[in-house]
Design a protein around this motif. Sequence first.
Motif, short mmCIF file in Angstrom:
data_model
loop_
_atom_site.label_atom_id
_atom_site.label_comp_id
_atom_site.label_asym_id
_atom_site.label_seq_id
_atom_site.Cartn_x
_atom_site.Cartn_y
_atom_site.Cartn_z
N LEU A 89 9.88 4.40 17.35
CA LEU A 89 9.42 5.68 17.88
C LEU A 89 8.81 6.54 16.78
O LEU A 89 7.70 7.06 16.92
CB LEU A 89 10.60 6.41 18.54
N GLU B 9 8.39 -5.75 29.02
CA GLU B 9 8.78 -4.34 29.07
C GLU B 9 8.07 -3.54 27.99
O GLU B 9 7.50 -2.48 28.26
CB GLU B 9 10.30 -4.23 28.91
N THR C 292 4.62 -1.08 28.57
CA THR C 292 4.81 0.34 28.23
C THR C 292 3.71 0.81 27.30
O THR C 292 3.14 1.89 27.47
CB THR C 292 6.19 0.56 27.58
N LEU D 117 1.19 3.70 28.64
CA LEU D 117 1.42 5.03 28.06
C LEU D 117 0.48 5.36 26.92
O LEU D 117 0.19 6.53 26.69
CB LEU D 117 2.87 5.14 27.57
N ALA E 291 3.44 9.24 24.03
CA ALA E 291 3.67 7.83 24.33
C ALA E 291 4.68 7.18 23.38
O ALA E 291 5.46 6.33 23.82
CB ALA E 291 2.35 7.07 24.29
N GLY F 96 8.21 6.98 24.84
CA GLY F 96 8.41 5.93 25.83
C GLY F 96 8.43 4.55 25.20
O GLY F 96 9.21 3.68 25.61
N LEU G 201 11.74 4.07 23.39
CA LEU G 201 12.83 3.89 24.36
C LEU G 201 12.74 2.52 25.04
O LEU G 201 13.77 1.92 25.36
CB LEU G 201 12.78 5.00 25.40
N SER G 202 11.52 2.03 25.26
CA SER G 202 11.39 0.71 25.88
C SER G 202 11.94 -0.37 24.96
O SER G 202 12.59 -1.32 25.41
CB SER G 202 9.93 0.42 26.23
#
Length: 267
Positions: free
Chosen positions: A77, A162, A166, A170, A181, A184, A187-188
Motif C-alpha cells: 500500500l 484478486e 483490483t 482501481l 487505488a 484497495g 488491502l487486496s
Amino acid sequence: MGPVENNVRSPDGKHNSAFQNHMIAMSGEFVGTFLFLFFAFCTHTMAVQQAPDTGPNGANSSTTVIYISLGYGFSLLVTAWTMFRVSGGLYNPAVTFGMVLAGQLPWFRALLLLPAQIIGAMCAAAVVSAILPGPIAVVNTTLAPTMSVARGVFLEMFLTIELVYTVLMLAAEKHKGTFIAPIGIGLSLFVAEMAGVYYTGASLNPARSFGPCVAARSFPHYHWIYWIGPLLGAAVAAGYFRFAKYFNYEEANPGQDSAAGDFDNDK
C-alpha cells in the motif's frame, strides 16, 4: 497504472524522450520493488522469529499468518502510493503481464520492467539476509504438508486474480477514486495473504518467490508453481477486464462514479 505516454512535458516545460521515460520507470520499479519486499521480508522474519505459538506440525499459527499478511499488504500500500507516479507501482511480473494482456501497458515497457522487478526482489532478500539474524529461508514460499502441487498452482492462480483485477479496476481504469487505488490494492494483497500464507506462502508474485530462493540458495522442486499460478491468474483477470470493457460495464450499473450533483444532472 495506465497506458504509457511518451514525450510528456515535465513541470519545468522540458520534454523527456521515450528512452528517458523508460529508464525512469525502470528505476522506479527497482526501488519500489526493493522497498516493498524489504519491509515485507523484515516483517515476515520478525513475525516468525517472535511468534509466541505455532500451528500443527510447527507451521505458522493463524496469529502469525495475520501479522505476515499485514506486513505484505501495508508495505505494498505505502510503496505503491509513493511510487505509482514514477513507474505505475507494479512490483510484480504477474501484475505487469496482466496489464499488458489488458491493453494497459505496452509490451516493450513491460519487458524493461520485468528485470528491474526481479533484481529488486533479489536485492531486498539479500539485504534482509545480511542485516537480520537468522536464515532468509523463513520467508520462502513453500507448500503446506497437506497441499499438493496441483492445488498450489490453482490457489496461487485465484489469489492472483484478486490482486490483478483490483489493480486493473482501481488503478488502470481511471475514475474519481483512482488516487486512493493503493489502499484497495494493499488491502487486496492483505486479504489474499490471509487466505494463502499457510497453504502456499501466498506469493502472487514470481519475483517475491524468486528473490529469497536466490538469497537462500535453495529452490523447492515445485518453485515453478509460483510463476505459472500467478501468470494464469493475471491472464484470467485481464480476460474478464477486457470482457467487461467490451460490453461497456459502465452502462450496466450507471452513476457509481458520480457525485450527487452529477447524478442528478444526468436524469
